[in-house]
Design an enzyme around this catalytic site. Sequence first.
Site, PDB file in Angstrom:
ATOM      1  N   GLY A   1      -0.598 -14.172   0.643  1.00 26.74           N
ATOM      2  CA  GLY A   1      -0.311 -13.390   1.845  1.00 26.74           C
ATOM      3  C   GLY A   1      -1.411 -13.633   2.860  1.00 26.74           C
ATOM      4  N   VAL A   2      -1.578 -12.668   3.750  1.00 26.71           N
ATOM      5  CA  VAL A   2      -2.495 -12.867   4.871  1.00 26.71           C
ATOM      6  C   VAL A   2      -3.945 -12.989   4.383  1.00 26.71           C
ATOM      7  N   ILE A   3      -4.359 -12.076   3.480  1.00 27.80           N
ATOM      8  CA  ILE A   3      -5.754 -12.130   3.023  1.00 27.80           C
ATOM      9  C   ILE A   3      -5.981 -13.393   2.192  1.00 27.80           C
TER      10      ILE A   3
ATOM     11  N   HIS B   1      -1.941 -25.182  34.433  1.00 28.94           N
ATOM     12  CA  HIS B   1      -2.084 -26.500  33.810  1.00 28.94           C
ATOM     13  C   HIS B   1      -3.533 -26.959  33.932  1.00 28.94           C
TER      14      HIS B   1
ATOM     15  N   ASP C   1      -2.073   2.644   8.360  1.00 28.11           N
ATOM     16  CA  ASP C   1      -1.666   2.079   7.072  1.00 28.11           C
ATOM     17  C   ASP C   1      -1.091   3.118   6.119  1.00 28.11           C
TER      18      ASP C   1
ATOM     19  N   VAL D   1      -2.998  -8.955  -3.405  1.00 27.04           N
ATOM     20  CA  VAL D   1      -1.568  -8.772  -3.650  1.00 27.04           C
ATOM     21  C   VAL D   1      -1.008  -7.584  -2.863  1.00 27.04           C
ATOM     22  N   GLY D   2      -1.595  -7.325  -1.723  1.00 24.73           N
ATOM     23  CA  GLY D   2      -1.107  -6.246  -0.872  1.00 24.73           C
ATOM     24  C   GLY D   2      -1.992  -5.011  -0.973  1.00 24.73           C
TER      25      GLY D   2
ATOM     26  N   GLY E   1      -1.937 -14.238  -4.762  1.00 25.00           N
ATOM     27  CA  GLY E   1      -1.282 -13.718  -3.554  1.00 25.00           C
ATOM     28  C   GLY E   1      -1.494 -14.637  -2.363  1.00 25.00           C
TER      29      GLY E   1
ATOM     30  N   LYS F   1     -12.845 -12.367  10.429  1.00 30.29           N
ATOM     31  CA  LYS F   1     -12.808 -13.299  11.568  1.00 30.29           C
ATOM     32  C   LYS F   1     -14.177 -13.947  11.780  1.00 30.29           C
TER      33      LYS F   1
HETATM   34  P1  FAD Z   1      -8.382   2.195   7.598  1.00 32.08           P
HETATM   35  O1  FAD Z   1      -8.953   1.162   8.473  1.00 32.08           O
HETATM   36  O2  FAD Z   1      -8.176   1.863   6.163  1.00 32.08           O
HETATM   37  O3  FAD Z   1      -9.349   3.457   7.723  1.00 32.08           O
HETATM   38  C1  FAD Z   1      -9.182   4.612   6.963  1.00 32.08           C
HETATM   39  C2  FAD Z   1     -10.506   5.360   6.944  1.00 32.08           C
HETATM   40  O4  FAD Z   1     -10.271   6.662   6.402  1.00 32.08           O
HETATM   41  C3  FAD Z   1     -11.572   4.721   6.066  1.00 32.08           C
HETATM   42  O5  FAD Z   1     -12.807   4.745   6.720  1.00 32.08           O
HETATM   43  C4  FAD Z   1     -11.608   5.616   4.827  1.00 32.08           C
HETATM   44  O6  FAD Z   1     -12.890   5.660   4.204  1.00 32.08           O
HETATM   45  C5  FAD Z   1     -11.308   6.965   5.473  1.00 32.08           C
HETATM   46  N1  FAD Z   1     -10.754   7.970   4.546  1.00 32.08           N
HETATM   47  C6  FAD Z   1      -9.734   7.856   3.678  1.00 32.08           C
HETATM   48  N2  FAD Z   1      -9.477   9.051   3.088  1.00 32.08           N
HETATM   49  C7  FAD Z   1     -10.374   9.929   3.615  1.00 32.08           C
HETATM   50  C8  FAD Z   1     -10.598  11.306   3.438  1.00 32.08           C
HETATM   51  N3  FAD Z   1      -9.833  12.040   2.619  1.00 32.08           N
HETATM   52  N4  FAD Z   1     -11.603  11.889   4.123  1.00 32.08           N
HETATM   53  C9  FAD Z   1     -12.391  11.173   4.968  1.00 32.08           C
HETATM   54  N5  FAD Z   1     -12.196   9.853   5.191  1.00 32.08           N
HETATM   55  C10 FAD Z   1     -11.197   9.252   4.525  1.00 32.08           C
HETATM   56  N6  FAD Z   1      -5.242  -6.084  10.675  1.00 32.08           N
HETATM   57  C11 FAD Z   1      -5.071  -6.687  11.862  1.00 32.08           C
HETATM   58  O7  FAD Z   1      -4.349  -6.162  12.719  1.00 32.08           O
HETATM   59  N7  FAD Z   1      -5.695  -7.871  12.153  1.00 32.08           N
HETATM   60  C12 FAD Z   1      -6.495  -8.497  11.264  1.00 32.08           C
HETATM   61  O8  FAD Z   1      -7.034  -9.557  11.545  1.00 32.08           O
HETATM   62  C13 FAD Z   1      -6.689  -7.884   9.992  1.00 32.08           C
HETATM   63  N8  FAD Z   1      -7.482  -8.463   9.084  1.00 32.08           N
HETATM   64  C14 FAD Z   1      -7.675  -7.832   7.883  1.00 32.08           C
HETATM   65  C15 FAD Z   1      -8.476  -8.471   6.944  1.00 32.08           C
HETATM   66  C16 FAD Z   1      -8.684  -7.882   5.712  1.00 32.08           C
HETATM   67  C17 FAD Z   1      -9.565  -8.567   4.712  1.00 32.08           C
HETATM   68  C18 FAD Z   1      -8.087  -6.618   5.423  1.00 32.08           C
HETATM   69  C19 FAD Z   1      -8.333  -5.930   4.109  1.00 32.08           C
HETATM   70  C20 FAD Z   1      -7.276  -5.988   6.349  1.00 32.08           C
HETATM   71  C21 FAD Z   1      -7.059  -6.597   7.583  1.00 32.08           C
HETATM   72  N9  FAD Z   1      -6.225  -6.023   8.539  1.00 32.08           N
HETATM   73  C22 FAD Z   1      -6.036  -6.649   9.740  1.00 32.08           C
HETATM   74  C23 FAD Z   1      -5.548  -4.736   8.310  1.00 32.08           C
HETATM   75  C24 FAD Z   1      -6.325  -3.600   8.977  1.00 32.08           C
HETATM   76  O9  FAD Z   1      -7.644  -3.582   8.493  1.00 32.08           O
HETATM   77  C25 FAD Z   1      -5.636  -2.288   8.724  1.00 32.08           C
HETATM   78  O10 FAD Z   1      -4.281  -2.354   9.118  1.00 32.08           O
HETATM   79  C26 FAD Z   1      -6.321  -1.177   9.503  1.00 32.08           C
HETATM   80  O11 FAD Z   1      -7.666  -1.062   9.136  1.00 32.08           O
HETATM   81  C27 FAD Z   1      -5.610   0.161   9.255  1.00 32.08           C
HETATM   82  O12 FAD Z   1      -6.261   1.148   9.969  1.00 32.08           O
HETATM   83  P2  FAD Z   1      -6.223   2.675   9.518  1.00 32.08           P
HETATM   84  O13 FAD Z   1      -6.987   3.421  10.541  1.00 32.08           O
HETATM   85  O14 FAD Z   1      -4.831   3.083   9.225  1.00 32.08           O
HETATM   86  O15 FAD Z   1      -6.986   2.726   8.118  1.00 32.08           O
HETATM   87  P1  NAD Z   2       0.256  -9.370   1.781  1.00 31.09           P
HETATM   88  O1  NAD Z   2       1.352  -8.410   1.584  1.00 31.09           O
HETATM   89  O2  NAD Z   2       0.115 -10.075   3.071  1.00 31.09           O
HETATM   90  O3  NAD Z   2       0.336 -10.508   0.657  1.00 31.09           O
HETATM   91  C1  NAD Z   2       0.322 -10.236  -0.702  1.00 31.09           C
HETATM   92  C2  NAD Z   2       0.985 -11.398  -1.427  1.00 31.09           C
HETATM   93  O4  NAD Z   2       0.764 -11.249  -2.812  1.00 31.09           O
HETATM   94  C3  NAD Z   2       2.499 -11.437  -1.210  1.00 31.09           C
HETATM   95  O5  NAD Z   2       2.885 -12.719  -0.790  1.00 31.09           O
HETATM   96  C4  NAD Z   2       3.051 -11.068  -2.569  1.00 31.09           C
HETATM   97  O6  NAD Z   2       4.283 -11.677  -2.853  1.00 31.09           O
HETATM   98  C5  NAD Z   2       1.955 -11.589  -3.486  1.00 31.09           C
HETATM   99  N1  NAD Z   2       1.924 -10.947  -4.798  1.00 31.09           N
HETATM  100  C6  NAD Z   2       2.098  -9.642  -5.090  1.00 31.09           C
HETATM  101  N2  NAD Z   2       1.972  -9.445  -6.430  1.00 31.09           N
HETATM  102  C7  NAD Z   2       1.699 -10.642  -6.990  1.00 31.09           C
HETATM  103  C8  NAD Z   2       1.446 -11.089  -8.307  1.00 31.09           C
HETATM  104  N3  NAD Z   2       1.460 -10.257  -9.351  1.00 31.09           N
HETATM  105  N4  NAD Z   2       1.191 -12.398  -8.513  1.00 31.09           N
HETATM  106  C9  NAD Z   2       1.177 -13.272  -7.470  1.00 31.09           C
HETATM  107  N5  NAD Z   2       1.415 -12.914  -6.194  1.00 31.09           N
HETATM  108  C10 NAD Z   2       1.661 -11.618  -5.950  1.00 31.09           C
HETATM  109  O7  NAD Z   2      -1.077  -8.570   1.394  1.00 31.09           O
HETATM  110  P2  NAD Z   2      -2.614  -8.940   1.535  1.00 31.09           P
HETATM  111  O8  NAD Z   2      -2.802 -10.385   1.809  1.00 31.09           O
HETATM  112  O9  NAD Z   2      -3.262  -8.312   0.368  1.00 31.09           O
HETATM  113  O10 NAD Z   2      -3.014  -8.143   2.833  1.00 31.09           O
HETATM  114  C11 NAD Z   2      -2.845  -6.720   2.867  1.00 31.09           C
HETATM  115  C12 NAD Z   2      -2.494  -6.263   4.246  1.00 31.09           C
HETATM  116  O11 NAD Z   2      -3.600  -6.422   5.104  1.00 31.09           O
HETATM  117  C13 NAD Z   2      -1.350  -7.039   4.833  1.00 31.09           C
HETATM  118  O12 NAD Z   2      -0.197  -6.255   4.760  1.00 31.09           O
HETATM  119  C14 NAD Z   2      -1.708  -7.277   6.245  1.00 31.09           C
HETATM  120  O13 NAD Z   2      -0.930  -6.455   7.039  1.00 31.09           O
HETATM  121  C15 NAD Z   2      -3.152  -6.838   6.370  1.00 31.09           C
HETATM  122  N6  NAD Z   2      -3.949  -7.984   6.830  1.00 31.09           N
HETATM  123  C16 NAD Z   2      -3.691  -8.470   8.074  1.00 31.09           C
HETATM  124  C17 NAD Z   2      -4.390  -9.559   8.533  1.00 31.09           C
HETATM  125  C18 NAD Z   2      -4.074 -10.091   9.898  1.00 31.09           C
HETATM  126  O14 NAD Z   2      -3.435  -9.393  10.661  1.00 31.09           O
HETATM  127  N7  NAD Z   2      -4.506 -11.302  10.243  1.00 31.09           N
HETATM  128  C19 NAD Z   2      -5.347 -10.178   7.739  1.00 31.09           C
HETATM  129  C20 NAD Z   2      -5.554  -9.676   6.463  1.00 31.09           C
HETATM  130  C21 NAD Z   2      -4.853  -8.563   6.027  1.00 31.09           C
END
Ligand code: FAD
Ligand code: NAD
Length: 477
Positions: free
Chosen positions: A193-195, A456, A324, A282-283, A191, A59
């Site tokens: 998707g969102v990222i 408004h 997650d 890709v997820g 991909g 962000k």
């Molecule tokens: P995580 O945030 O992944 O945290 C897990 C933690 O556990 C990590 O610190 C890891 O190092 C630690 N860990 C793992 N295994 C062990 C172990 N065995 N011992 C000790 N520590 C361990 N979501 C949104 O809602 N809004 C967004 O705008 C958004 N933007 C995103 C942008 C990007 C680029 C990405 C990649 C993700 C985004 N997400 C967003 C998704 C969001 O980041 C995740 O859904 C969220 O972080 C999940 O939280 P969590 O606590 O389940 O896991």
């Molecule tokens: P995503 O699931 O949103 O998108 C992945 C995309 O990759 C899908 O559209 C899928 O069809 C495509 N794909 C998969 N395999 C492929 C291939 N071989 N070739 C071409 N396309 C392919 O996953 P992401 O963008 O990696 O994000 C991961 C997670 O992080 C999401 O599930 C989302 O929940 C979270 N996230 C959330 C936010 C937000 O809330 N604003 C921002 C970033 C990430």
Amino acid sequence: MSKAFDVAVIGAGPGGYVAAIRCGQLGLSTVCIDEWKNPRTGKPSLGGTCLNVGCIPSKALLESSENYERALHKFADHGVKVQGVSMDVAKMIARKDKIVDVSTGGITMLFKKNKVSYLHGRGSFVSTGDAYTLEVKDGGKSETITAKHVIVATGSVPRNLPFAPVDNELILDNAGALDLKEIPKRLGVIGAGVIGLEMGSVWRRLGSEVTILEALPEFLMAADQQVAKEALRLFTKEQGLAIHTGVNIGGVKTTKKFLTIEYTDGKGLAQKLEVDKLIVAVGRQANTQGLGADKVGLRIDDRGRIEADGHCRTNLRNVYAVGDVVRGPMLAHKASEEGVMVAEIIAGQAGHVNLDTVPWIIYTSPEIAWVGKTEQELKAAGVQYKAGQFPFLANGRARALGETAGFVKILADAGTDRILGMHMIGPYVSEMIAEAVVAMEFAASAEDIARIVHAHPALGEVVHEAALGVDKRTLHI
Ligand code: FAD
Ligand code: NAD
């Protein structure tokens, strides 16, 4: 003697750290174990994916890149004259890093405030008994602790493609995409998707030619297809993102300086794309590596996630899993709410998370946000519904902002008028979606929204008008 706790939380992302804080608030002796280290400083860094390489840094870059684009293309309309606009990428990245440091540091303080102990290192199950024994390993050091309850919040890691191994030099995952040192001339993204869309938007605004390759035949299949169609039109025709759906990627060839992606397009024709950097988005997959799940018989499902019921209970007594690493959307707010729910259940209270009202937001420009069912889901389920829609173009505040693209659509049950879904594309809909969530949680009808006074001039009036539209009585179109 091992230290003994009421609760051990493994993972300090938004699922784990929020669970730990809530446990602390409820008077449970709590330890949170996390292994994340900031690669820049080499120091432990709380907050997981979200704070370190996810929600927050992405962000920050979205905001910086949007300001740059505004200065280049939008200020002139307001009569603001700027000359010699240029982008200092190093400064933008440093700002992002500072925001990450402040945010992750804040959790250390919150842990202190709520008497949560913190151990840095990898946590894993060793054995069960009256309490669970866990090992915490940090480099060569190791210690064991015991806890009556365990909350697993180990999050997720990026899914890899075998033919495109991430090196964070040429082929980037989310961490690499947030840390580029210069603007690539040509950027590929696998991909849509969102990222892919958020990171693609950042670097496109800064000047990269961005091409996104998506395997699925339609764009943003999880979103309402009317919203997806409008988003695709705006992102490609107006903003110049190249988005190809229905592709099948055959392979990626790299030289020292650039990459060639070979793929077949939606029509089955062979194509080649040359880029300077490639983001693989890709997820993500649940992270259970090194957790010692097998040592205690913690059940993992066929998609690698920890099996959990609606209350995040696993198959093991007093072991819960949130965020997650379990079923449901991979979103920070969903992880946090599950963390709160589990802490309250452990403390003997009732806890509840409604996965049907978890909002989704994509922080593109315009933003996309939704909650509840899409029109295609309602059709597939044979639900009779009414739809009301209103464009931002007819809203005074949106015109004043100069952000008139998009609309709000409300779907309501044809018989009861109860709201079943709200879908938005437009300015600041990330903020507006909260009204939709409240409405759905309170089982509101479209008429309820239509009868509520909306201030408004405000973007929220578009929601009001869309609700009036369900009954075919919009006032301003
Ligand atoms: P995580 O945030 O992944 O945290 C897990 C933690 O556990 C990590 O610190 C890891 O190092 C630690 N860990 C793992 N295994 C062990 C172990 N065995 N011992 C000790 N520590 C361990 N979501 C949104 O809602 N809004 C967004 O705008 C958004 N933007 C995103 C942008 C990007 C680029 C990405 C990649 C993700 C985004 N997400 C967003 C998704 C969001 O980041 C995740 O859904 C969220 O972080 C999940 O939280 P969590 O606590 O389940 O896991
Ligand atoms: P995503 O699931 O949103 O998108 C992945 C995309 O990759 C899908 O559209 C899928 O069809 C495509 N794909 C998969 N395999 C492929 C291939 N071989 N070739 C071409 N396309 C392919 O996953 P992401 O963008 O990696 O994000 C991961 C997670 O992080 C999401 O599930 C989302 O929940 C979270 N996230 C959330 C936010 C937000 O809330 N604003 C921002 C970033 C990430």
